[in-house]
Design a protein around this motif. Structure first.
Motif, mmCIF file in Angstrom:
data_model
loop_
_atom_site.group_PDB
_atom_site.id
_atom_site.type_symbol
_atom_site.label_atom_id
_atom_site.label_comp_id
_atom_site.label_asym_id
_atom_site.label_seq_id
_atom_site.Cartn_x
_atom_site.Cartn_y
_atom_site.Cartn_z
ATOM 1 N N ALA A 186 0.836 -1.204 0.000
ATOM 2 C CA ALA A 186 0.000 0.000 0.000
ATOM 3 C C ALA A 186 0.872 1.257 0.000
ATOM 4 O O ALA A 186 1.937 1.294 0.621
ATOM 5 C CB ALA A 186 -0.909 -0.012 1.216
ATOM 6 N N GLU A 187 0.404 2.266 -0.694
ATOM 7 C CA GLU A 187 1.087 3.563 -0.697
ATOM 8 C C GLU A 187 0.809 4.266 0.621
ATOM 9 O O GLU A 187 -0.349 4.348 1.064
ATOM 10 C CB GLU A 187 0.601 4.409 -1.874
ATOM 11 C CG GLU A 187 1.270 5.762 -2.006
ATOM 12 C CD GLU A 187 2.777 5.633 -2.109
ATOM 13 O OE1 GLU A 187 3.449 5.958 -1.111
ATOM 14 O OE2 GLU A 187 3.262 5.191 -3.169
ATOM 15 N N THR A 188 1.836 4.760 1.267
ATOM 16 C CA THR A 188 1.671 5.459 2.541
ATOM 17 C C THR A 188 1.766 6.965 2.398
ATOM 18 O O THR A 188 1.477 7.694 3.354
ATOM 19 C CB THR A 188 2.730 4.974 3.557
ATOM 20 O OG1 THR A 188 4.040 5.218 3.014
ATOM 21 C CG2 THR A 188 2.579 3.488 3.842
ATOM 22 N N VAL A 189 2.163 7.436 1.232
ATOM 23 C CA VAL A 189 2.253 8.881 0.983
ATOM 24 C C VAL A 189 0.849 9.415 0.728
ATOM 25 O O VAL A 189 0.092 8.830 -0.055
ATOM 26 C CB VAL A 189 3.169 9.163 -0.230
ATOM 27 C CG1 VAL A 189 3.151 10.637 -0.588
ATOM 28 C CG2 VAL A 189 4.581 8.685 0.052
ATOM 29 N N VAL B 92 11.127 -9.496 -3.486
ATOM 30 C CA VAL B 92 10.763 -8.159 -3.018
ATOM 31 C C VAL B 92 11.502 -7.100 -3.828
ATOM 32 O O VAL B 92 12.722 -7.141 -3.961
ATOM 33 C CB VAL B 92 11.108 -8.002 -1.524
ATOM 34 C CG1 VAL B 92 10.799 -6.583 -1.042
ATOM 35 C CG2 VAL B 92 10.349 -9.027 -0.687
ATOM 36 N N GLY B 93 10.757 -6.128 -4.349
ATOM 37 C CA GLY B 93 11.357 -5.060 -5.135
ATOM 38 C C GLY B 93 10.926 -3.689 -4.655
ATOM 39 O O GLY B 93 9.762 -3.468 -4.328
ATOM 40 N N THR B 94 11.875 -2.752 -4.622
ATOM 41 C CA THR B 94 11.563 -1.394 -4.191
ATOM 42 C C THR B 94 12.602 -0.415 -4.727
ATOM 43 O O THR B 94 13.743 -0.798 -5.005
ATOM 44 C CB THR B 94 11.524 -1.296 -2.648
ATOM 45 O OG1 THR B 94 11.254 0.054 -2.244
ATOM 46 C CG2 THR B 94 12.828 -1.736 -2.022
ATOM 47 N N GLY B 95 12.192 0.825 -4.845
ATOM 48 C CA GLY B 95 13.149 1.880 -5.107
ATOM 49 C C GLY B 95 13.931 2.167 -3.837
ATOM 50 O O GLY B 95 13.532 1.763 -2.732
ATOM 51 N N ILE C 180 16.907 -5.156 2.235
ATOM 52 C CA ILE C 180 15.852 -6.162 2.030
ATOM 53 C C ILE C 180 16.334 -7.529 2.511
ATOM 54 O O ILE C 180 15.613 -8.256 3.205
ATOM 55 C CB ILE C 180 15.439 -6.225 0.549
ATOM 56 C CG1 ILE C 180 14.946 -4.869 0.047
ATOM 57 C CG2 ILE C 180 14.334 -7.274 0.351
ATOM 58 C CD1 ILE C 180 14.770 -4.796 -1.464
ATOM 59 N N ILE C 181 17.559 -7.882 2.129
ATOM 60 C CA ILE C 181 18.119 -9.176 2.528
ATOM 61 C C ILE C 181 18.093 -9.332 4.049
ATOM 62 O O ILE C 181 17.757 -10.409 4.572
ATOM 63 C CB ILE C 181 19.565 -9.319 2.000
ATOM 64 C CG1 ILE C 181 19.554 -9.518 0.474
ATOM 65 C CG2 ILE C 181 20.283 -10.489 2.672
ATOM 66 C CD1 ILE C 181 20.934 -9.432 -0.164
ATOM 67 N N THR C 182 18.434 -8.274 4.774
ATOM 68 C CA THR C 182 18.427 -8.338 6.239
ATOM 69 C C THR C 182 17.064 -8.775 6.759
ATOM 70 O O THR C 182 16.952 -9.658 7.611
ATOM 71 C CB THR C 182 18.808 -6.972 6.835
ATOM 72 O OG1 THR C 182 20.109 -6.616 6.388
ATOM 73 C CG2 THR C 182 18.781 -7.007 8.354
ATOM 74 N N ASN C 183 16.010 -8.158 6.230
ATOM 75 C CA ASN C 183 14.659 -8.529 6.651
ATOM 76 C C ASN C 183 14.356 -9.978 6.319
ATOM 77 O O ASN C 183 13.845 -10.725 7.148
ATOM 78 C CB ASN C 183 13.625 -7.627 5.961
ATOM 79 C CG ASN C 183 13.386 -6.328 6.688
ATOM 80 O OD1 ASN C 183 12.278 -6.025 7.104
ATOM 81 N ND2 ASN C 183 14.429 -5.546 6.844
ATOM 82 N N SER D 265 10.207 3.555 2.564
ATOM 83 C CA SER D 265 9.440 3.480 3.814
ATOM 84 C C SER D 265 8.164 2.662 3.631
ATOM 85 O O SER D 265 7.700 2.008 4.567
ATOM 86 C CB SER D 265 9.100 4.886 4.306
ATOM 87 O OG SER D 265 8.309 5.584 3.362
ATOM 88 N N GLN D 266 7.598 2.688 2.412
ATOM 89 C CA GLN D 266 6.382 1.916 2.170
ATOM 90 C C GLN D 266 6.639 0.422 2.348
ATOM 91 O O GLN D 266 5.855 -0.289 2.990
ATOM 92 C CB GLN D 266 5.850 2.184 0.753
ATOM 93 C CG GLN D 266 5.412 3.611 0.514
ATOM 94 C CD GLN D 266 6.508 4.465 -0.111
ATOM 95 O OE1 GLN D 266 7.684 4.319 0.220
ATOM 96 N NE2 GLN D 266 6.124 5.351 -1.023
ATOM 97 N N MET D 267 7.759 -0.057 1.760
ATOM 98 C CA MET D 267 8.090 -1.478 1.894
ATOM 99 C C MET D 267 8.494 -1.808 3.318
ATOM 100 O O MET D 267 8.113 -2.856 3.862
ATOM 101 C CB MET D 267 9.214 -1.847 0.920
ATOM 102 C CG MET D 267 9.557 -3.329 0.921
ATOM 103 S SD MET D 267 8.167 -4.428 0.444
ATOM 104 C CE MET D 267 8.037 -4.052 -1.315
ATOM 105 N N ALA D 268 9.264 -0.920 3.948
ATOM 106 C CA ALA D 268 9.678 -1.164 5.329
ATOM 107 C C ALA D 268 8.466 -1.250 6.248
ATOM 108 O O ALA D 268 8.398 -2.117 7.131
ATOM 109 C CB ALA D 268 10.623 -0.063 5.791
#
Length: 202
Positions: free
Chosen positions: A39-42, A74-77, A128-131, A85-88
């Protein structure tokens, strides 16, 4: 059939394009692939002023459904050298899955985009890998069997840790054919790895 989720956050469409290519690669290896986004959080008015790509075909994912897949890509800018922050925010809600080990032994992979060649692609992948490693997942990167990432003839994305692209400081550069070959290849490898692990478990 191996079930693969391509989970992404894409503000300007670059990661959305890469998600489609990764999904094609996984399907070519026989996987049942679902593409979803977080979901977009902005706030909408802020997103519109920043020219975010508001309309995207992929449905919104839920944290609970992550446990339904054999592999999650998982992909993100990037945002200041780490995942958006949206993915986090989405992954931060997966404490319940972590607590009961719901993702242990599943395959995890990652891809990213940045504005510049040195804008934090690898650190974003590592965030991402850490998560995913905290979740107990088995990490699949993008090996040098994707020879395109070694090119010095043009700007290319790609790292041993995952597929990437360089969007340009103004976002005008789209993923190149070499970049998309990398995402396709990573999707293939993820699907084959998940299938092999599934077969080994019987």
């Amino acid at each position: 059939m191996t079930k693969v989720l391509v989970l992404y956050c894409s503000s300007y469409g670059h990661i959305e394009t890469m998600a489609g290519s990764i999904a094609e690669g996984a399907r070519s290896a026989g996987a049942d692939v679902t593409i979803k986004r977080v979901a977009e959080t902005v706030p909408l008015d802020v997103a519109e002023k920043a020219h975010f790509k508001i309309k995207q075909d992929a449905p919104i994912a839920t944290v609970a459904e992550l446990a339904d897949y054999d592999a999650i890509i998982v992909g993100t800018g990037t945002r200041f050298g780490r995942m958006s922050s949206q993915m986090a925010s989405f992954l931060d809600q997966a404490g319940g899955l972590w607590e009961r080990g719901a993702l242990n032994g599943k395959v995890g992979a990652e891809f990213a985009s940045t504005g510049t060649q040195h804008g934090g692609e690898e650190t974003t992948l590592f965030s991402i890998i850490t998560n995913l490693m905290y979740f107990g997942m088995i990490i699949v990167g993008l090996p040098y069997s994707h020879q395109g990432q070694m090119s010095s003839e043009e700007i290319v994305g790609g790292a041993p840790y995952g597929a990437t692209t360089v969007a340009g400081a103004d976002g005008s550069r789209q993923p190149s054919q070499i970049d998309l070959a990398g995402t396709f290849h990573q999707g293939e490898i993820v699907a084959r790895t998940a299938a092999a692990l599934g077969a080994a478990r019987g």
